[in-house]
Design an enzyme around this catalytic site. Sequence first.
Site, short mmCIF file in Angstrom:
data_model
loop_
_atom_site.label_atom_id
_atom_site.label_comp_id
_atom_site.label_asym_id
_atom_site.label_seq_id
_atom_site.Cartn_x
_atom_site.Cartn_y
_atom_site.Cartn_z
CD1 TRP A 35 -8.15 -71.39 -160.79
CD2 TRP A 35 -6.13 -70.52 -160.39
NE1 TRP A 35 -7.78 -70.66 -161.91
CE2 TRP A 35 -6.53 -70.12 -161.68
CE3 TRP A 35 -4.88 -70.10 -159.92
CZ2 TRP A 35 -5.75 -69.32 -162.51
CZ3 TRP A 35 -4.11 -69.30 -160.74
CH2 TRP A 35 -4.53 -68.92 -162.01
CG MET A 36 -11.48 -66.36 -158.74
SD MET A 36 -11.73 -64.94 -157.61
CE MET A 36 -13.16 -65.44 -156.70
CG ASP A 38 -12.06 -66.26 -166.98
OD1 ASP A 38 -10.90 -66.05 -166.64
OD2 ASP A 38 -12.37 -66.79 -168.05
CD GLN A 54 -13.91 -71.00 -165.80
OE1 GLN A 54 -13.11 -71.71 -166.37
NE2 GLN A 54 -15.19 -71.35 -165.66
NE ARG A 168 -10.83 -70.04 -174.39
CZ ARG A 168 -9.91 -70.36 -175.28
NH1 ARG A 168 -10.07 -71.40 -176.07
NH2 ARG A 168 -8.81 -69.62 -175.40
CG ASP A 169 -14.67 -67.91 -172.73
OD1 ASP A 169 -14.70 -68.96 -172.06
OD2 ASP A 169 -13.61 -67.38 -173.11
C1 FRU Z 1 -9.89 -66.81 -169.71
C2 FRU Z 1 -10.12 -68.28 -169.98
C3 FRU Z 1 -11.41 -68.52 -170.73
C4 FRU Z 1 -11.75 -69.92 -170.35
C5 FRU Z 1 -11.30 -69.98 -168.92
C6 FRU Z 1 -10.76 -71.30 -168.46
O1 FRU Z 1 -9.08 -66.56 -168.61
O2 FRU Z 1 -9.01 -68.83 -170.67
O3 FRU Z 1 -11.33 -68.32 -172.14
O4 FRU Z 1 -13.11 -70.18 -170.48
O5 FRU Z 1 -10.29 -68.99 -168.78
O6 FRU Z 1 -10.53 -71.31 -167.09
#
Ligand code: FRU
Length: 502
Positions: A35-36, A38, A54, A168-169
Amino acid sequence: MSHMLDKARQYEKEAEEQIAKSIRPLFHLSARAGWMNDPNGFSFFDGAYHLYYQYYPYSSQWNSMHWGHASSPDLLHWEYQPAALAPDMHYDKDGCFSGSSIGLPDGRRLIMYTGVYREDSAPGNISSVEYQTQCLAIGDGTDFRKYRKNPVISADQLPAWGSVSDFRDPHIYQRPDGTYYCVVGNRTTDGDSQILLYNSPDALEWEYEGVLASNKGRFGRMWECPDFFELDGKQVLLISPQDMLPRGLEYHNGNGTLCLIGSFDEEKGVFNEQYNQAVDYGIDFYAPQTVLAPDGRRIIIGWMQNPDACSIREPESPWAGQMSLPRELSIVDGRLYQKPLSELSTLYGREITYENVPIYASDSGSLHLDGIHGRTLDLDIRVRPSLPGSTFGVFGIHLAEGEQFYTTIQYRFKEHTMKIDREFSGSRRAIVHQRKCRLDGKPDGELRFRLILDRYSVEVFLQDGRKVMTSAIYTDQKADGVSFYSDGDVLMDVTCHEITLI
Ligand code: FRU
């Protein structure tokens, strides 16, 4: 290296070998295995672009988040690198969520990401609290060591009304004076959203500065994945709101990406928004990041999937998740434009051009043109009524067309809209398959657009990149037809480049 990261690295290497290149996109990056989602840490260093992402290598479903890694000289030829992060510390045991990366003055690379930690609920108590904090990892770009003082930004550096569970992020960047800023998405306790600003003298010790931008109930609930940069004399804040309500054809339901354009008041630490717009009007584009190329181009790449439509991928797929085509950004008159990466032309194979092809209302069915077929194509299309001043109702193209399958791109003259429809692309799922985009202005005699097709996607660039529509399609590769139709008498010019990878 932790056992968890070592295991992921060994697993992904073996799993990649089991996946034939022919069942992956040709020039879009896909998950090395599993799985991929962000894009993360999009950057250029040591002569190459680096894209982390991700990642859950062990299955085609979202799960405990790792960071995958790939590098490329041109953003089209990708080489997988070993996974960069695994959720192997107590503060990120429930996931290494999205983040960014930057070079330190001593040459080392720094990753700033969100560590997710869920407090186990007491027996008999079904509620558990999730904490999201900002963490660092430092290394050479391939191997990273998590910072001993993690987390570097946690609940105590949140304003009173900021939620600890949706925080986050982080997007980090360096200021001209050598100090650092980072912007982080945060849900407020009343269910709205804001982007918070933090500063640091050395990228290690962080201090809360204030609220950079607030939603004020306008766009969805939680703003994820901010990116913040200067472009053509403006300041741009990219955000990916969750749970949006549609507004006409501008903002669609659910998760999408918005571009806020304005200026940054450095003194007050506040973003002053002047314009807002959707970044993509198709189905699948989310959580993008940008990079500044060595030649000064600002390039965006997004996760080519709608979070609500992930089930379009069959559960047994060996890879799930791909990135969009990288696109060059510019701002003209307060509007973001996106153009396909110029380097795409270096992959051009066979070229075929047709001019003034008549398509008649009376034609039964669609028109196929010799030599125009395939699943990796760049098509430049121009359509006009045969007689100046006359109009037509619809003009459309079927792509990835076989006996049973096709994906439609259809323009409606009266509405001045373009529709993408993948209902018959081979999906077995009752999820969103159509989306419409209104072109700006009035039809002006000729409709021109560019269509970029890879094995599992279609991207439509309208009005010189003023609007873009992106959609993943998982049609059987044998369906490689392209045909054209219209309900009025039109003339069409088409230039078709086959895309090949050497
Ligand atoms: C966006 C998100 C981000 C989070 C990540 C988790 O798609 O929900 O906010 O950091 O994916 O995988």
